[in-house]
Write a protein that holds these residues in place. Structure first.
Motif, PDB file in Angstrom:
ATOM      1  N   SER A 130       8.498 -16.459  16.885  1.00 60.45           N
ATOM      2  CA  SER A 130       8.493 -17.831  16.121  1.00 60.45           C
ATOM      3  C   SER A 130       7.234 -18.035  15.261  1.00 60.45           C
ATOM      4  O   SER A 130       6.031 -17.573  15.747  1.00 60.45           O
ATOM      5  CB  SER A 130       8.286 -18.845  16.963  1.00 60.45           C
ATOM      6  N   VAL A 131       7.219 -18.357  13.981  1.00 60.90           N
ATOM      7  CA  VAL A 131       6.204 -18.528  12.990  1.00 60.90           C
ATOM      8  C   VAL A 131       5.137 -19.646  13.737  1.00 60.90           C
ATOM      9  O   VAL A 131       4.059 -19.635  13.545  1.00 60.90           O
ATOM     10  CB  VAL A 131       6.500 -18.895  11.800  1.00 60.90           C
ATOM     11  N   MET A 132       5.954 -20.527  14.103  1.00 58.22           N
ATOM     12  CA  MET A 132       4.865 -21.902  14.792  1.00 58.22           C
ATOM     13  C   MET A 132       4.063 -21.504  15.904  1.00 58.22           C
ATOM     14  O   MET A 132       3.032 -21.942  16.340  1.00 58.22           O
ATOM     15  CB  MET A 132       6.084 -22.927  15.364  1.00 58.22           C
ATOM     16  N   PHE A 174       1.634 -28.245   4.061  1.00 59.32           N
ATOM     17  CA  PHE A 174       2.523 -27.982   3.130  1.00 59.32           C
ATOM     18  C   PHE A 174       3.901 -27.905   3.864  1.00 59.32           C
ATOM     19  O   PHE A 174       4.827 -28.323   3.051  1.00 59.32           O
ATOM     20  CB  PHE A 174       2.179 -26.495   2.365  1.00 59.32           C
ATOM     21  N   ILE A 175       4.392 -27.209   4.875  1.00 58.05           N
ATOM     22  CA  ILE A 175       5.495 -26.977   5.316  1.00 58.05           C
ATOM     23  C   ILE A 175       6.170 -28.098   5.922  1.00 58.05           C
ATOM     24  O   ILE A 175       7.330 -28.273   6.071  1.00 58.05           O
ATOM     25  CB  ILE A 175       5.663 -25.899   6.354  1.00 58.05           C
ATOM     26  N   ASN A 176       5.105 -29.352   6.248  1.00 58.01           N
ATOM     27  CA  ASN A 176       5.605 -30.638   6.823  1.00 58.01           C
ATOM     28  C   ASN A 176       5.791 -31.607   5.596  1.00 58.01           C
ATOM     29  O   ASN A 176       6.129 -32.637   5.953  1.00 58.01           O
ATOM     30  CB  ASN A 176       4.779 -31.023   7.825  1.00 58.01           C
ATOM     31  N   LEU A 177       5.208 -31.209   4.462  1.00 56.84           N
ATOM     32  CA  LEU A 177       5.285 -32.282   3.474  1.00 56.84           C
ATOM     33  C   LEU A 177       6.864 -32.603   2.956  1.00 56.84           C
ATOM     34  O   LEU A 177       7.058 -34.030   3.008  1.00 56.84           O
ATOM     35  CB  LEU A 177       4.941 -31.557   2.218  1.00 56.84           C
ATOM     36  N   ASP A 215       4.063 -38.829   4.413  1.00 57.47           N
ATOM     37  CA  ASP A 215       4.105 -39.620   5.610  1.00 57.47           C
ATOM     38  C   ASP A 215       2.890 -39.562   6.581  1.00 57.47           C
ATOM     39  O   ASP A 215       1.852 -39.013   6.030  1.00 57.47           O
ATOM     40  CB  ASP A 215       5.359 -39.362   6.407  1.00 57.47           C
ATOM     41  N   HIS A 216       2.854 -40.242   7.695  1.00 59.81           N
ATOM     42  CA  HIS A 216       1.683 -40.159   8.526  1.00 59.81           C
ATOM     43  C   HIS A 216       1.229 -38.742   8.823  1.00 59.81           C
ATOM     44  O   HIS A 216       0.334 -38.685   9.139  1.00 59.81           O
ATOM     45  CB  HIS A 216       2.047 -41.257   9.668  1.00 59.81           C
ATOM     46  N   ASN A 217       2.367 -37.869   9.192  1.00 59.55           N
ATOM     47  CA  ASN A 217       1.986 -36.612   9.496  1.00 59.55           C
ATOM     48  C   ASN A 217       1.260 -35.566   8.531  1.00 59.55           C
ATOM     49  O   ASN A 217       0.057 -35.062   9.009  1.00 59.55           O
ATOM     50  CB  ASN A 217       3.436 -35.808   9.787  1.00 59.55           C
ATOM     51  N   VAL A 227      -4.483 -34.269   6.410  1.00 58.87           N
ATOM     52  CA  VAL A 227      -5.445 -34.217   5.463  1.00 58.87           C
ATOM     53  C   VAL A 227      -6.654 -34.636   6.101  1.00 58.87           C
ATOM     54  O   VAL A 227      -7.715 -34.170   5.686  1.00 58.87           O
ATOM     55  CB  VAL A 227      -4.970 -35.284   4.361  1.00 58.87           C
ATOM     56  N   LEU A 228      -6.502 -35.750   7.082  1.00 66.62           N
ATOM     57  CA  LEU A 228      -7.868 -36.134   7.854  1.00 66.62           C
ATOM     58  C   LEU A 228      -8.312 -34.964   8.532  1.00 66.62           C
ATOM     59  O   LEU A 228      -9.577 -34.677   8.671  1.00 66.62           O
ATOM     60  CB  LEU A 228      -7.581 -37.187   8.871  1.00 66.62           C
TER      61      LEU A 228
END
Length: 113
Positions: free
Chosen positions: A38-40, A82-85, A90-92, A97-98
């Motif tokens: 898994s990459v994760m 980027f992969i979760n964009l 959204d909040h994720n 970013v934070l």
């Protein structure tokens, strides 16, 4: 109103602790599953190892470990954001970013005391 400069060391340690706390809560299960296919797993491993190194880097006199850990964490945070964009913000994405901004802070300040 003036800034309370005496709390700067406390603030940096709170950020280091918050990073480790967030990473352990978010990635520890994936990391301990130890799925090499898994990459994760690799993303989780990088987050866990380098966030702990960022914390340890604050204890050391030299700032090399803090700066290196921050740089690696910026790169992996950017990849993960980027992969979760997906198609929307959204909040994720905001969380990453934070988190990335905290890593940029440590990259630029190192172990400033």
């Amino acid at each position: 109103m003036r800034a309370i400069k005496g709390l700067y060391p406390l603030a940096t340690w709170l950020m280091r602790f918050a990073v480790v706390f967030f990473v352990v809560l978010t990635y520890w299960k994936t990391f301990t599953a130890f799925n090499l296919q898994s990459v994760m797993f690799y993303v989780s491993a990088i987050f866990v190892v380098f966030s702990i190194l960022l914390f340890i880097g604050g204890i050391l006199q030299k700032e090399n470990l803090t700066v290196l850990s921050s740089l690696i964490l910026i790169l992996v945070t950017g990849y993960h954001a980027f992969i979760n964009l997906k198609a929307n913000l959204d909040h994720n994405f905001a969380v990453y970013v934070l988190l990335g901004s905290v890593f940029v802070f440590f990259l630029t300040t190192g172990n400033k005391r």
